[in-house]
Design a protein around this motif. Sequence first.
Motif, PDB file in Angstrom:
ATOM      1  N   PRO A   1       0.788  -1.227   0.000  1.00 16.78           N
ATOM      2  CA  PRO A   1       0.000   0.000   0.000  1.00 16.78           C
ATOM      3  C   PRO A   1       0.825   1.286   0.000  1.00 16.78           C
ATOM      4  CG  PRO A   1       0.142  -0.856   2.223  1.00 16.78           C
ATOM      5  CD  PRO A   1       0.888  -1.824   1.346  1.00 16.78           C
ATOM      6  N   ASP A   2       2.158   1.173   0.039  1.00 19.62           N
ATOM      7  CA  ASP A   2       2.996   2.368   0.204  1.00 19.62           C
ATOM      8  C   ASP A   2       3.181   3.159  -1.081  1.00 19.62           C
ATOM      9  OD1 ASP A   2       3.349   1.577   2.830  1.00 19.62           O
ATOM     10  OD2 ASP A   2       5.209   0.514   2.415  1.00 19.62           O
ATOM     11  N   SER A   3       3.418   2.464  -2.161  1.00 16.96           N
ATOM     12  CA  SER A   3       3.651   3.101  -3.456  1.00 16.96           C
ATOM     13  C   SER A   3       3.387   2.080  -4.541  1.00 16.96           C
ATOM     14  CB  SER A   3       5.092   3.640  -3.555  1.00 16.96           C
ATOM     15  OG  SER A   3       6.027   2.581  -3.373  1.00 16.96           O
ATOM     16  N   ALA A   4       3.286   2.562  -5.764  1.00 18.67           N
ATOM     17  CA  ALA A   4       3.004   1.662  -6.880  1.00 18.67           C
ATOM     18  C   ALA A   4       3.584   2.241  -8.158  1.00 18.67           C
ATOM     19  CB  ALA A   4       1.497   1.432  -7.030  1.00 18.67           C
ATOM     20  N   GLY A   5       3.775   1.367  -9.126  1.00 25.89           N
ATOM     21  CA  GLY A   5       4.271   1.805 -10.421  1.00 25.89           C
ATOM     22  C   GLY A   5       3.996   0.769 -11.482  1.00 25.89           C
ATOM     23  N   PHE A   6       4.131   1.182 -12.727  1.00 27.62           N
ATOM     24  CA  PHE A   6       3.873   0.255 -13.819  1.00 27.62           C
ATOM     25  C   PHE A   6       4.627   0.695 -15.066  1.00 27.62           C
ATOM     26  CE2 PHE A   6       0.525   3.440 -13.630  1.00 27.62           C
ATOM     27  CZ  PHE A   6       0.457   3.917 -14.926  1.00 27.62           C
ATOM     28  N   ALA A   7       4.894  -0.265 -15.920  1.00 28.02           N
ATOM     29  CA  ALA A   7       5.503  -0.016 -17.227  1.00 28.02           C
ATOM     30  C   ALA A   7       4.524  -0.472 -18.298  1.00 28.02           C
ATOM     31  CB  ALA A   7       6.820  -0.764 -17.371  1.00 28.02           C
ATOM     32  N   ILE A   8       4.352   0.346 -19.311  1.00 28.29           N
ATOM     33  CA  ILE A   8       3.477   0.024 -20.435  1.00 28.29           C
ATOM     34  C   ILE A   8       4.309   0.049 -21.717  1.00 28.29           C
ATOM     35  CG2 ILE A   8       1.617   0.908 -21.902  1.00 28.29           C
ATOM     36  CD1 ILE A   8       0.457  -0.358 -19.520  1.00 28.29           C
ATOM     37  N   TYR A   9       4.157  -0.995 -22.527  1.00 23.31           N
ATOM     38  CA  TYR A   9       4.814  -1.046 -23.836  1.00 23.31           C
ATOM     39  C   TYR A   9       3.763  -0.731 -24.893  1.00 23.31           C
ATOM     40  CZ  TYR A   9       8.897  -2.955 -21.547  1.00 23.31           C
ATOM     41  OH  TYR A   9       9.990  -3.118 -20.740  1.00 23.31           O
ATOM     42  N   GLY A  10       3.778   0.527 -25.338  1.00 26.53           N
ATOM     43  CA  GLY A  10       2.778   1.009 -26.272  1.00 26.53           C
ATOM     44  C   GLY A  10       3.338   1.232 -27.659  1.00 26.53           C
ATOM     45  N   SER A  11       2.944   2.326 -28.279  1.00 24.97           N
ATOM     46  CA  SER A  11       3.326   2.592 -29.659  1.00 24.97           C
ATOM     47  C   SER A  11       4.792   2.994 -29.768  1.00 24.97           C
ATOM     48  CB  SER A  11       2.444   3.699 -30.241  1.00 24.97           C
ATOM     49  OG  SER A  11       2.560   4.882 -29.461  1.00 24.97           O
ATOM     50  N   ASP A  12       5.384   2.687 -30.916  1.00 20.22           N
ATOM     51  CA  ASP A  12       6.770   3.047 -31.216  1.00 20.22           C
ATOM     52  C   ASP A  12       6.889   4.535 -31.530  1.00 20.22           C
ATOM     53  OD1 ASP A  12       8.842   0.973 -31.264  1.00 20.22           O
ATOM     54  OD2 ASP A  12       7.497  -0.070 -32.622  1.00 20.22           O
ATOM     55  N   VAL A  13       8.065   5.082 -31.267  1.00 21.19           N
ATOM     56  CA  VAL A  13       8.423   6.401 -31.787  1.00 21.19           C
ATOM     57  C   VAL A  13       9.703   6.248 -32.604  1.00 21.19           C
ATOM     58  CG1 VAL A  13       7.358   7.657 -29.887  1.00 21.19           C
ATOM     59  CG2 VAL A  13       9.767   7.001 -29.708  1.00 21.19           C
ATOM     60  N   LEU A  14       9.953   7.203 -33.505  1.00 23.29           N
ATOM     61  CA  LEU A  14      11.154   7.124 -34.332  1.00 23.29           C
ATOM     62  C   LEU A  14      12.415   7.380 -33.516  1.00 23.29           C
ATOM     63  CD1 LEU A  14       9.937   8.942 -37.577  1.00 23.29           C
ATOM     64  CD2 LEU A  14      10.253   6.478 -37.198  1.00 23.29           C
ATOM     65  N   GLY A  15      12.316   8.222 -32.501  1.00 21.11           N
ATOM     66  CA  GLY A  15      13.471   8.530 -31.666  1.00 21.11           C
ATOM     67  C   GLY A  15      13.451   7.731 -30.381  1.00 21.11           C
ATOM     68  N   VAL A  16      13.475   8.449 -29.260  1.00 23.50           N
ATOM     69  CA  VAL A  16      13.487   7.819 -27.938  1.00 23.50           C
ATOM     70  C   VAL A  16      12.461   8.507 -27.059  1.00 23.50           C
ATOM     71  CG1 VAL A  16      14.858   7.324 -25.871  1.00 23.50           C
ATOM     72  CG2 VAL A  16      15.930   7.222 -28.129  1.00 23.50           C
ATOM     73  N   LYS A  17      11.666   7.705 -26.362  1.00 24.74           N
ATOM     74  CA  LYS A  17      10.764   8.241 -25.344  1.00 24.74           C
ATOM     75  C   LYS A  17      11.527   8.357 -24.024  1.00 24.74           C
ATOM     76  CE  LYS A  17       6.460   5.978 -26.890  1.00 24.74           C
ATOM     77  NZ  LYS A  17       5.380   5.074 -26.425  1.00 24.74           N
ATOM     78  N   LEU A  18      11.591   9.544 -23.474  1.00 24.40           N
ATOM     79  CA  LEU A  18      12.139   9.736 -22.143  1.00 24.40           C
ATOM     80  C   LEU A  18      10.979  10.060 -21.204  1.00 24.40           C
ATOM     81  CD1 LEU A  18      15.305  11.955 -22.829  1.00 24.40           C
ATOM     82  CD2 LEU A  18      15.214   9.480 -22.460  1.00 24.40           C
ATOM     83  N   THR A  19      10.741   9.203 -20.235  1.00 22.54           N
ATOM     84  CA  THR A  19       9.709   9.496 -19.242  1.00 22.54           C
ATOM     85  C   THR A  19      10.360  10.283 -18.117  1.00 22.54           C
ATOM     86  OG1 THR A  19       8.602   7.402 -19.760  1.00 22.54           O
ATOM     87  CG2 THR A  19       7.915   8.542 -17.764  1.00 22.54           C
ATOM     88  N   LEU A  20       9.929  11.538 -17.970  1.00 21.69           N
ATOM     89  CA  LEU A  20      10.489  12.440 -16.957  1.00 21.69           C
ATOM     90  C   LEU A  20       9.510  12.592 -15.806  1.00 21.69           C
ATOM     91  CD1 LEU A  20      11.829  15.323 -19.251  1.00 21.69           C
ATOM     92  CD2 LEU A  20      12.931  13.153 -18.671  1.00 21.69           C
TER      93      LEU A  20
END
Length: 297
Positions: A34-53
């Motif tokens: 119950p303290d914290s949570a997170g997830f990773a999703i593999y969705g659509s491609d991009v030509l460059g790089v997705k940086l999640t900030l």
Amino acid sequence: MCGIVGLFLKNSKLEPQLGSLLSAMLETMTERGPDSAGFAIYGSDVLGVKLTLRGPDPATLAGVISDLETATGHSCQKSPRDTHTVLSVPAGAEAEVRAWLAAKAPGIDVVSAGQRMEIYKEVGLPASVAERFDLAGMSGSHGIGHTRMATESAVTTNGAHPFSTGLDECLVHNGSLSNHNDLRRRLSREGLTFATRNDTEVAAGYLTWRMREGASLGQALQSSLTDLDGFFTFVVGTRTGFAVLRDPIACKPAVMAETDDYVAFGSEYRALVDLPGIAAARVFEPEPAKVYAWERH
């Protein structure tokens, strides 16, 4: 204690439902973390790089990104979600963007990088975290999630899972490693960098290093049985793959279900009960020290 969920879709027709299915699975594991949570999703491609900030708040993060675009001259596609924003940058500009953030915006974290992967995590109940980022509205081919009960470190967003140390690679973990400090020093000499003291980040770094050296995901996981000391259940995501590994003792609970449409993982069976077609699924407990892996191309 912690809870893990994962869903790998074999049937592309289910991709619009990935987020809603994973969200329900994640919320079911609240009692385990119950303290914290997170997830990773593999969705659509991009030509460059997705940086999640990730920033301290949406306004601060938006201001930093505006300054970044002005300073570097790169106009980036942006997808803001609460305290996180997915920034799509040209592949050749990733190093420049990371260097600017490190020098000019030390309060902004790079949570993940990849062509398909996006990672979101925060402190709070899993249902609240999923709602903040609208996990139910996301689509993709596969995803993994984690609910954390912090027993050996502070309850912080940086301590939440998943952890990522390579492009489109991430890992969630239930258990504890005893040799992570020594391994962190060894991997640092190999050029890997770590943002936390969390043992799970070291496990993620170890897999990144092994695959960088030419090992397949399965080979990297197999070698971790020798090089990682402790007890663990790992669920791993890559650009095209999904894998599960339990340590040789397998003291942490785990259950899987497979149909023609998907493969699902849960720390407990109740995380799987609302999946479509679960009544006809092959439900099994993954064996100790055995790598289970699936790929989609």
